[in-house]
Design a protein around this motif. Structure first.
Motif, PDB file in Angstrom:
ATOM      1  N   UNK A 574      35.713  37.512  26.635  1.00 38.42           N
ATOM      2  CA  UNK A 574      37.100  37.097  26.379  1.00 38.42           C
ATOM      3  C   UNK A 574      37.991  37.418  27.574  1.00 38.42           C
ATOM      4  N   UNK A 575      38.927  36.525  27.870  1.00 42.89           N
ATOM      5  CA  UNK A 575      39.866  36.741  28.965  1.00 42.89           C
ATOM      6  C   UNK A 575      41.088  35.858  28.786  1.00 42.89           C
ATOM      7  N   UNK A 576      42.118  36.146  29.574  1.00 44.50           N
ATOM      8  CA  UNK A 576      43.317  35.311  29.529  1.00 44.50           C
ATOM      9  C   UNK A 576      43.044  34.020  30.309  1.00 44.50           C
ATOM     10  N   UNK A 577      43.806  32.963  30.070  1.00 50.02           N
ATOM     11  CA  UNK A 577      43.626  31.715  30.815  1.00 50.02           C
ATOM     12  C   UNK A 577      43.789  31.904  32.331  1.00 50.02           C
ATOM     13  N   UNK A 578      44.669  32.814  32.749  1.00 53.39           N
ATOM     14  CA  UNK A 578      44.840  33.066  34.184  1.00 53.39           C
ATOM     15  C   UNK A 578      43.632  33.789  34.756  1.00 53.39           C
ATOM     16  N   UNK A 579      43.069  34.708  33.990  1.00 43.97           N
ATOM     17  CA  UNK A 579      41.849  35.384  34.435  1.00 43.97           C
ATOM     18  C   UNK A 579      40.692  34.385  34.526  1.00 43.97           C
ATOM     19  N   UNK A 580      40.632  33.472  33.576  1.00 41.80           N
ATOM     20  CA  UNK A 580      39.580  32.453  33.592  1.00 41.80           C
ATOM     21  C   UNK A 580      39.725  31.550  34.815  1.00 41.80           C
ATOM     22  N   UNK A 581      40.986  31.254  35.200  1.00 37.65           N
ATOM     23  CA  UNK A 581      41.224  30.438  36.400  1.00 37.65           C
ATOM     24  C   UNK A 581      40.670  31.153  37.635  1.00 37.65           C
ATOM     25  N   UNK A 582      40.979  32.441  37.743  1.00 39.77           N
ATOM     26  CA  UNK A 582      40.511  33.212  38.905  1.00 39.77           C
ATOM     27  C   UNK A 582      39.003  33.347  38.917  1.00 39.77           C
TER      28      UNK A 582
END
Length: 592
Positions: A574-582
């Motif tokens: 699980x991660x935030x959408x911004x973390x997933x982008x990075x």
């Protein structure tokens, strides 16, 4: 395109001059200019040479005037005339072939009577249209976007993933588009299936599932939930969204941060982007990437997208170009299914013209206020305050002032709660001190209209109230009354708030229970009718927008807020959408 979140119940689900001699014109400094050539009149003083000199001076004056930018009113007029001219070109100058071609694109379905809109004092009537975004994959284009492929002749198995009640005021000065979250739990009424769709005796379920029994059933369900007369519907499929965004040359939107929604596949860097094709579809379908990761966040993104599309459509570069207008008309008519009342080019042009009269600053996007369903923490029901929004639309009340400012006192009130909360972040009515789930309501029909107790009772159940007995009153009733037993005044007030019933209609009895008796002053709809002289609760536009996440179509500065919660995952993490982008540098962005 399959959104994995749709299959995960644990996730937060949730717009002539008269004949006669030519008039003498004046030059820029107010002196007389000669009449135009061909009038048979000789300019006085100086002969032809003087006339030529004066004419040259007049030409320079005209050139100077042409260099001035047009006023805003003239620009708007040019846009409207451009649209009409383009449509005339398509249907007349283009010949009967183009007209027949566009008419042949339109698919229409009858939806049955839903009542008539009440005319204003000038005899003008408002328009209510249910806009439906179907998750059906009916064509090769739809199938390429992912998921299973179905039949283009039926909505059996389809869901209404987008539902907006679009209201155009009687005087065409304002419009409201109210989104109903697809995860709203309500009573689906008995529906007779059409065009290959099955029939249903009615059931308690998610509101978007009514489309499985045909568009008419979806319209009937929304009518019952809101008490709003709905005359028409327009339904678009997945491919239609893609093609229409391409036809207008892309739609410009903004995101507040880097975002990658691993479910809808939307991947954008922080800032402004022009979305076309699949990117446009990914944006209007994203849920996990924005806000609190709930379905409410998806409605907010759709409002931003549609506002941007309206601004693009109203720009002279789009609507003054006949080629672009025809391309858009061809695309739109192929992608949509409408009710038989809109099933012709002339009728669609009429609807478009009515909407085009409304300035963007007076087109308001809202989302129905919601609360957590008492039976499923991942689903929602209308909040008591939603009745004020329904009443405002039903009573043709604008949600902006004439200058385009909000009628509410303050700021936008979007949802900001964590997905774990299971709610939308909206607050109950201040006077409601008892939760609807703690109140059981019995309903008696004291009118001559059959089915009233069941209709109002179902609306109360959809709002989270307990199901009491439904039946007929022992004698006809002229006025609607709400009776309550000892110690149950607060419970009755909660019911009254949900229905828009004034306190004057409440009365205490010595018998335990909360009993609503519907009188002859309330023969249709599920919100008590307002208006002076009726004794009813007037539509309160301030209350209508409270907690309804208001956006206006002229707001080009609004950015979709990227979720700060861990709403997505990569490889099970699980991660935030911004973390997933990075974490996904090799995944291509949806748009530059």
């Amino acid at each position: 395109m399959k959104d994995p979140g749709d299959a995960e119940p644990s996730r937060q689900a949730t717009r002539h001059r008269p004949p006669g001699p030519p008039r003498q014109r004046t030059s820029r400094d107010g002196t007389a200019r000669p009449p135009s050539a061909g009038t048979g009149q000789e300019p006085p003083g100086g002969g032809r040479a003087a006339a030529r000199k004066a004419a040259r001076a007049g030409d320079r004056g005209r050139k100077r005037r042409r260099a001035r930018p047009p006023s805003r009113r003239k620009r708007v007029l040019r846009i409207v005339l451009g649209v009409i001219s383009a449509l005339v070109l398509i249907t007349a100058g283009g010949g009967a072939y183009l007209y027949e071609h566009l008419s042949g694109n339109i698919k229409s379905v009858a939806i049955g009577g839903g009542g008539k809109e009440k005319a204003d004092s000038f005899g003008r009537t408002p328009i209510n249209v249910l806009v439906i975004g179907s998750d059906g994959r009916n064509s090769k284009d739809d199938c390429k976007l992912g998921g299973g492929c179905g039949s283009s002749d039926s909505t059996a198995g389809h869901n209404a993933d987008v539902e907006m009640v679009v209201h155009i005021s009687a005087d065409r000065s304002n419009a409201t588009a109210m989104s109903i979250p697809r995860d709203t739990m309500t009573r689906i009424p008995a529906c007779q299936g059409t065009n290959g769709a099955p029939s249903t005796p009615g059931y308690e379920g998610q509101i978007n599932s009514a489309l499985q029994y045909g568009p008419a059933c979806q319209v009937k369900t929304v009518r019952q939930l809101t008490g709003i007369t709905i005359d028409h519907f327009v339904m678009l499929d997945f491919a239609g969204v893609v093609k229409m965004s391409d036809a207008v040359g892309g739609v410009s939107v903004c995101v507040s941060d880097n975002v990658y929604d691993t479910y809808s596949h939307l991947k954008l860097s922080k800032g402004q982007h022009t979305l076309k094709g699949d990117a446009a579809l990914e944006f209007v379908r994203t849920r996990h990437g924005l806000g609190d990761g709930s379905d409410l966040s998806r409605t907010y993104a759709q409002h931003i997208f549609l506002s941007a599309m309206i601004r693009k459509l109203k720009s002279a570069g789009t609507l003054s170009d006949p080629t672009k207008v025809y391309a858009l008309a061809d695309t739109a008519t192929k992608a949509m299914t409408v009710d038989t009342g809109l099933g012709s080019i002339a009728k669609l042009i009429g609807l478009a013209d009515d909407l085009n009269k409304v300035p963007p600053k007076r087109i308001t996007f809202t989302t129905m206020q919601t609360g957590t369903s008492p039976t499923n923490a991942n689903r929602v029901i209308p909040a008591p305050s939603a009745s004020a929004l329904f009443a405002a639309i039903a009573n043709d009340k604008p949600l902006t002032s004439p200058d385009g400012k909000k009628t509410s006192a303050g700021e936008k009130t979007g949802a900001s709660k964590s997905p774990a909360s299971g709610g939308s972040g909206s607050s109950p009515s201040p006077s409601a001190t008892v939760a609807p789930s703690d109140v059981t309501v019995s309903v008696d029909n004291g009118t001559s209209t059959s089915g009233r107790a069941a209709a109002v009772g179902a609306a109360l159940t959809a709002k989270g109230f307990g199901h009491g007995t439904y039946g007929n009153a022992s004698t006809p009733q002229a006025k609607t009354e709400l009776a309550y037993g000892p110690g149950q005044k607060a419970q009755a007030q909660t019911v009254a708030d949900a229905l828009g019933l004034p306190s004057s209609r409440l009365s205490s009895t010595g018998t335990p229970g909360v009993v609503l008796t519907i009188g002859a002053d309330w023969t249709s709809g599920t919100s008590f009718p307002g208006g002076s002289g009726s004794g009813g609760a007037k539509a309160d536009t301030h209350a209508a927008v409270s907690g309804a996440h208001v956006e206006h179509a002229d707001d080009s500065t609004s950015c979709a807020k990227v979720s700060k919660y861990k709403t997505v995952e990569i490889n099970g993490v699980p991660m935030t959408p911004s973390q997933a982008y990075a974490a996904s540098p090799n995944k291509k962005d949806s748009a530059p």
